[in-house]
Design an enzyme around this catalytic site. Structure first.
Site, PDB file in Angstrom:
ATOM      1  N   ARG A   1     -16.643  14.231  66.880  1.00 37.65           N
ATOM      2  CA  ARG A   1     -18.042  13.376  67.084  1.00 37.65           C
ATOM      3  C   ARG A   1     -18.548  14.204  68.439  1.00 37.65           C
ATOM      4  O   ARG A   1     -17.772  14.141  69.878  1.00 37.65           O
ATOM      5  CB  ARG A   1     -17.664  11.916  67.623  1.00 37.65           C
ATOM      6  CG  ARG A   1     -19.255  11.277  68.605  1.00 37.65           C
ATOM      7  CD  ARG A   1     -19.323  10.244  68.353  1.00 37.65           C
ATOM      8  NE  ARG A   1     -19.377   9.897  66.679  1.00 37.65           N
ATOM      9  CZ  ARG A   1     -19.999   8.373  67.144  1.00 37.65           C
ATOM     10  NH1 ARG A   1     -19.965   7.376  67.855  1.00 37.65           N
ATOM     11  NH2 ARG A   1     -20.130   8.049  65.930  1.00 37.65           N
TER      12      ARG A   1
ATOM     13  N   HIS B   1     -24.796  12.632  60.299  1.00 35.38           N
ATOM     14  CA  HIS B   1     -23.898  12.051  60.501  1.00 35.38           C
ATOM     15  C   HIS B   1     -23.630  11.141  58.706  1.00 35.38           C
ATOM     16  O   HIS B   1     -24.034  10.592  58.373  1.00 35.38           O
ATOM     17  CB  HIS B   1     -24.596  10.474  61.125  1.00 35.38           C
ATOM     18  CG  HIS B   1     -23.720   9.408  61.571  1.00 35.38           C
ATOM     19  ND1 HIS B   1     -22.426   9.615  61.939  1.00 35.38           N
ATOM     20  CD2 HIS B   1     -23.738   8.444  62.138  1.00 35.38           C
ATOM     21  CE1 HIS B   1     -21.740   8.561  62.253  1.00 35.38           C
ATOM     22  NE2 HIS B   1     -22.615   7.749  62.260  1.00 35.38           N
TER      23      HIS B   1
ATOM     24  N   GLN C   1     -21.541   8.048  57.793  1.00 34.52           N
ATOM     25  CA  GLN C   1     -22.408   6.858  57.776  1.00 34.52           C
ATOM     26  C   GLN C   1     -23.071   7.099  56.719  1.00 34.52           C
ATOM     27  O   GLN C   1     -23.094   5.346  55.827  1.00 34.52           O
ATOM     28  CB  GLN C   1     -23.217   6.859  59.025  1.00 34.52           C
ATOM     29  CG  GLN C   1     -24.357   6.181  59.486  1.00 34.52           C
ATOM     30  CD  GLN C   1     -24.080   4.156  59.774  1.00 34.52           C
ATOM     31  OE1 GLN C   1     -23.251   4.541  60.552  1.00 34.52           O
ATOM     32  NE2 GLN C   1     -24.347   3.348  58.267  1.00 34.52           N
TER      33      GLN C   1
ATOM     34  N   ASP D   1     -32.852   2.518  63.183  1.00 30.83           N
ATOM     35  CA  ASP D   1     -31.818   3.748  63.920  1.00 30.83           C
ATOM     36  C   ASP D   1     -32.507   3.196  65.661  1.00 30.83           C
ATOM     37  O   ASP D   1     -33.625   3.079  65.839  1.00 30.83           O
ATOM     38  CB  ASP D   1     -30.996   4.862  64.220  1.00 30.83           C
ATOM     39  CG  ASP D   1     -30.548   5.357  64.889  1.00 30.83           C
ATOM     40  OD1 ASP D   1     -29.668   4.481  65.622  1.00 30.83           O
ATOM     41  OD2 ASP D   1     -29.741   5.852  65.093  1.00 30.83           O
TER      42      ASP D   1
ATOM     43  N   CYS E   1     -27.659   1.781  61.106  1.00 26.00           N
ATOM     44  CA  CYS E   1     -25.673   2.156  61.442  1.00 26.00           C
ATOM     45  C   CYS E   1     -25.154   1.551  62.630  1.00 26.00           C
ATOM     46  O   CYS E   1     -24.341   1.364  62.317  1.00 26.00           O
ATOM     47  CB  CYS E   1     -26.314   3.302  61.961  1.00 26.00           C
ATOM     48  SG  CYS E   1     -27.358   4.210  63.283  1.00 26.00           S
TER      49      CYS E   1
ATOM     50  N   ARG F   1     -17.713   1.534  56.039  1.00 22.60           N
ATOM     51  CA  ARG F   1     -18.003   2.865  56.476  1.00 22.60           C
ATOM     52  C   ARG F   1     -16.047   3.078  56.065  1.00 22.60           C
ATOM     53  O   ARG F   1     -15.658   4.523  56.574  1.00 22.60           O
ATOM     54  CB  ARG F   1     -18.220   2.795  58.788  1.00 22.60           C
ATOM     55  CG  ARG F   1     -19.339   2.484  58.882  1.00 22.60           C
ATOM     56  CD  ARG F   1     -19.938   4.085  58.561  1.00 22.60           C
ATOM     57  NE  ARG F   1     -19.045   4.667  59.568  1.00 22.60           N
ATOM     58  CZ  ARG F   1     -19.364   5.678  60.370  1.00 22.60           C
ATOM     59  NH1 ARG F   1     -20.455   4.807  62.032  1.00 22.60           N
ATOM     60  NH2 ARG F   1     -18.408   6.812  60.710  1.00 22.60           N
TER      61      ARG F   1
HETATM   62  N1   CP Z   1     -23.139   3.269  63.375  1.00 26.23           N
HETATM   63  C1   CP Z   1     -22.250   4.349  64.903  1.00 26.23           C
HETATM   64  O1   CP Z   1     -21.760   5.363  64.050  1.00 26.23           O
HETATM   65  O2   CP Z   1     -21.120   3.758  65.502  1.00 26.23           O
HETATM   66  P1   CP Z   1     -20.541   3.962  66.222  1.00 26.23           P
HETATM   67  O3   CP Z   1     -20.776   4.789  67.383  1.00 26.23           O
HETATM   68  O4   CP Z   1     -19.560   2.689  66.949  1.00 26.23           O
HETATM   69  O5   CP Z   1     -18.992   4.597  65.858  1.00 26.23           O
HETATM   70  N1  NVA Z   2     -29.006   7.966  66.455  1.00 32.69           N
HETATM   71  C1  NVA Z   2     -27.731   7.969  66.700  1.00 32.69           C
HETATM   72  C2  NVA Z   2     -26.963   6.867  66.526  1.00 32.69           C
HETATM   73  C3  NVA Z   2     -25.517   6.555  66.410  1.00 32.69           C
HETATM   74  C4  NVA Z   2     -24.375   5.788  66.070  1.00 32.69           C
HETATM   75  C5  NVA Z   2     -26.624   8.724  67.804  1.00 32.69           C
HETATM   76  O1  NVA Z   2     -26.607   9.668  67.656  1.00 32.69           O
HETATM   77  O2  NVA Z   2     -26.978   8.146  68.955  1.00 32.69           O
END
Ligand code: CP
Ligand code: NVA
Length: 322
Positions: A106, A133, A136, A228, A267, A295
């Protein structure tokens, strides 16, 4: 050649089967099927997950999913490792490849996960970058298939920012031939190259992709609405951005324009009262917690597919997935 998952269309060829695998494996596992419970394709392997941003769902779903597949999960938080301080992504990748069966990452810039993958000799899974992502989207489409039998006449709509979650969602819907509409305000549209790829898949699969700046037009008679946060991780300094999303909140009034069998998706984490109201989040048509659970199941299918493809194929045969 090692196969990585950096954007959802990296697994375009087998996407539908990956989702069916996840749905069927989840069902068997929950009913206590001995074959599913004893399926350990990551036995003796360690899977390492690097996080440069916070996470609840991704971290827990990977840790538990890896354990259920017989592997051990190592969570590597940025402040605890050398990456970004005294070591390059390339060196980190080559070192971790000597120990691990697979890596998840990440990160901020998408080029960072591309760089990790470029130097890795084991599969790399993007656990969220600024652009994509994919895990997701796999969980999301798995959830759509669980809740809507007929994808032929289905319309999925997005209302919100043109961000990472939208990118993989639109690609994934087009890869399955699901009609997709998105409402994003001017200046917050998805990346042009992702739209182009999405339109290509939609053409091949006979579905449509429609852009509008009017959220009501986007959700009219649609079956699924997805939103989102307006401010993603790493954009905390862009607070003024929220003003552009006036009229984009998913609320009871907006839902009235949808098909009576509507579903709400997010998400998570959600900013209740901002992009969505409590009424929508807590409604029986909200499927956000199924998405969160899925997930893990979707990632179990993806990890097995990438890291131990022979075992994934065998399980396909056992579950009669064509
Ligand atoms: N949806 C998602 O990726 O959640 P987190 O940021 O909690 O991992
Ligand atoms: N668009 C958001 C998704 C979080 C799961 C971000 O990147 O923070």
């Amino acid at each position: 050649m090692v196969q990585h998952l950096l954007a959802i269309d990296d697994v375009q060829e087998d996407f539908k089967r990956i989702l069916k695998w996840a749905i069927e494996f989840k069902r068997l596992w929950k009913q206590g099927d001995e074959v599913a419970l004893n399926f350990l394709p990551l036995d003796t392997m360690a899977i390492g997950s690097i996080y440069e941003k916070p996470s609840t769902r991704t971290r827990v779903s990977f840790e538990v999913g890896v354990q259920r597949l017989g592997g051990s999960a190592l969570t590597l938080l940025k402040n605890d490792i050398q990456l970004g301080k005294s070591e390059t992504i390339s060196d980190t990748s080559q070192v971790l490849s000597r120990f691990l069966g697979g890596m998840t990452y990440r990160c901020f810039g998408h080029e960072d996960v591309e760089e990790l993958a470029k130097h890795a000799t084991v599969p790399v899974i993007n656990a969220l970058s600024y652009k994509h992502h994919p895990c997701q989207a796999a969980a999301d489409l798995m959830t759509v298939l669980e809740h809507h039998d007929d994808t032929e006449d289905l319309t999925v709509s997005w209302v919100g920012d043109g961000n990472n979650v939208l990118h993989d969602l639109m690609l994934a819907c087009a890869m399955l031939g699901i009609d997709f509409r998105y409402a994003c305000p001017e200046g917050y549209e998805p990346a042009a190259d992702v739209v182009e790829r999405t339109e290509g898949y939609a053409r091949t699969n006979g579905s449509s992709v429609t852009h509008t700046t009017d959220p009501i037009e986007a959700v009219k008679e649609a079956h699924v609405v997805y939103t989102d946060v307006f401010i993603s991780m790493g954009e905390e300094h862009l607070k003024d951005k929220v003003a552009a999303f006036e009229g984009y909140q998913v609320n009871e009034a907006m839902i009235q324009h949808m098909d009576p069998a509507w579903s709400f998706m997010h998400c998570l984490p959600a900013h209740r009262g901002e992009e969505v109201t409590d009424w929508v989040m807590d409604h029986e048509h909200s499927i956000v917690f199924d998405q969160a659970e899925n997930r893990m199941w979707a990632q179990m299918s993806l990890m097995t597919y990438l890291i131990n493809p022979g075992a994934w194929d065998m399980m396909c045969e056992f579950m009669a997935i064509e």
